[in-house]
Design an enzyme around this catalytic site. Structure first.
Site, short mmCIF file in Angstrom:
data_model
loop_
_atom_site.label_atom_id
_atom_site.label_comp_id
_atom_site.label_asym_id
_atom_site.label_seq_id
_atom_site.Cartn_x
_atom_site.Cartn_y
_atom_site.Cartn_z
N ARG A 143 27.33 32.40 22.14
CA ARG A 143 26.05 31.30 21.74
C ARG A 143 24.99 32.41 21.62
O ARG A 143 24.89 33.47 22.37
CB ARG A 143 25.92 30.51 23.07
CG ARG A 143 27.17 29.56 23.11
CD ARG A 143 27.01 28.53 24.40
NE ARG A 143 28.07 27.74 24.49
CZ ARG A 143 29.11 27.91 25.26
NH1 ARG A 143 29.33 29.27 25.99
NH2 ARG A 143 30.23 27.19 25.42
N HIS A 224 23.53 28.33 15.43
CA HIS A 224 24.71 27.88 16.15
C HIS A 224 25.83 27.72 15.35
O HIS A 224 27.06 27.92 15.62
CB HIS A 224 24.64 26.58 17.15
CG HIS A 224 25.46 26.34 18.04
ND1 HIS A 224 25.57 26.96 19.19
CD2 HIS A 224 26.59 25.49 18.04
CE1 HIS A 224 26.62 26.58 19.98
NE2 HIS A 224 27.20 25.45 19.45
N ARG A 227 28.35 30.40 15.42
CA ARG A 227 29.57 30.48 16.24
C ARG A 227 30.92 29.44 15.74
O ARG A 227 31.95 29.76 15.95
CB ARG A 227 29.05 29.61 17.62
CG ARG A 227 29.92 29.35 18.51
CD ARG A 227 29.19 28.84 19.77
NE ARG A 227 30.00 28.06 20.98
CZ ARG A 227 30.90 28.72 21.69
NH1 ARG A 227 30.84 30.08 21.81
NH2 ARG A 227 31.47 28.06 22.76
#
Length: 368
Positions: A143, A224, A227
């Site tokens: 993260r 994000h 990810r």
């Protein structure tokens, strides 16, 4: 609510977020005692919040997920009052009402072309830390907060791992470093004995990312989402779900499934695996294919970029000189990868590469 912040919220890693989330609860329900709040009050709060304009876009209402999180927080206030504050007779009114339906999770991941574009532009970013953060996100599935919190003393060069003493869910985690991630930290950055690896703050990096996306004109890509892409890539590379969960830090397979977005065409070979061929010595010429190059004419120079290698850029005053220099650098790059025991990237199709302006064109350049 103020007491809850002082006694409970302050102990949470999400303290700042929770303080922000409590504001509307205090504003709309703050004149009531806990014992006075009924399901009717909570329903009125829910409906009013669902009709509130979104602060980021006044043309849209607040997201269902935002209102649902506020109701979950209110429910926890009641649970805490019953279990810890001696209010055993209190009834939780949030449990009796219908919660807003949460939208489906994001399924956005980078396309192969976007990944090359993002890495190439990040490599040329004026702050060299920016490229390292982006590359680590794509290689490790960490993260943003976990990457920014990496400390030099928590990196083991011998084991090729990064230790994370504090993660989102409170667990300790050790992240294995791929070859690319190791090179980014060991060779691209300047290792130190201790201290933070990156100087970016969370808000500073978010602002930089927004500006970066606007400049690249890539729509609806959050940091994000890298990810998501990394987790999907790990699964496509053959790691099983338990191995990926150990890297990503997911406690449940349900959450891991939500984050993985596998590219169907990469699964075709697994459906019909090709028979194993005898190991023959590969032909060197076949391992040195031509790669597409973006040739751009500027007022005082010609620049050659290779989309398949984000760190290859060559410039010269004349086009022929730039191309000749590019051939030599491309050859050293590919041979270096082969000498390390890895496969060079498969050349992209020229039609899949966007040409930024009329001053640019795509041309295939062979390293030999």
């Amino acid at each position: 609510m103020d007491y809850y912040v002082e006694a409970i919220s302050v102990k949470k890693r999400s303290y700042k977020t929770e303080v922000y989330r409590i504001r509307p609860l205090k504003e709309l329900l703050g004149d009531l005692r806990l014992s006075e709040i009924t399901p009717k009050h909570v329903v009125a709060y829910r409906d009013r919040r669902l009709a509130t304009p979104n602060p980021k876009n006044n043309n849209l209402p607040l997201a269902n997920s935002t209102v649902k999180l506020e109701l979950m927080l209110l429910s926890h206030v009641f649970s805490t009052a019953v279990m810890e504050w001696g209010m055993e007779s209190l009834i939780n009114p949030v449990e009796k009402i219908r919660k807003p339906k949460a939208p489906p999770g994001r399924s956005r991941r980078l396309t192969p072309q976007e990944e090359k574009k993002v890495l190439g532009a990040a490599f040329r970013h004026p702050n060299h830390e920016f490229f390292a953060i982006v590359a680590l996100a794509l290689e490790t599935a960490m993260r943003q907060g976990e990457i920014l919190a990496i400390r030099w003393e928590n990196i083991s060069w011998a084991k090729r791992t990064v230790f994370l003493p504090l993660t989102k869910n409170g667990d300790l985690r050790e992240i294995p470093l791929s070859r690319k991630a190791y090179i980014v930290l060991h060779d691209y950055m300047t290792p130190a004995r201790e201290g933070r690896v990156f100087g970016y703050t969370s808000s500073g990096f978010k602002s930089t990312w927004r500006a970066f996306m606007q400049r690249l004109e890539i729509k609806d890509l959050h940091f994000h989402d890298l990810r998501h892409s990394a987790i999907s890539s790990l699964l496509e590379r053959g790691l099983n779900t338990m191995e990926v969960a150990a890297i990503s830090g997911h406690r449940s397979m349900a959450m891991l499934r939500r984050y993985s977005h596998l590219l169907a065409y990469k699964l075709v070979e697994k459906l019909d695996p090709k028979p194993k061929r005898k190991k023959n010595r590969p032909i060197l010429r076949d391992q040195l294919p031509p790669y597409p190059a973006l040739i751009t004419h500027y007022s005082n120079c010609v620049v050659v970029d290779f989309p398949d290698f984000h760190d290859l850029r060559v410039g010269a005053s004349k086009e022929q000189d730039a191309i000749e220099r590019a051939k030599g650098i491309l050859l050293r790059k590919v041979v270096g990868i082969l000498c390390d025991g890895y496969e060079p990237p498969t050349p992209s199709f020229p039609d899949s590469i966007g040409v930024p302006s009329s001053k640019s064109r795509i041309e295939m350049i062979s390293p030999i």
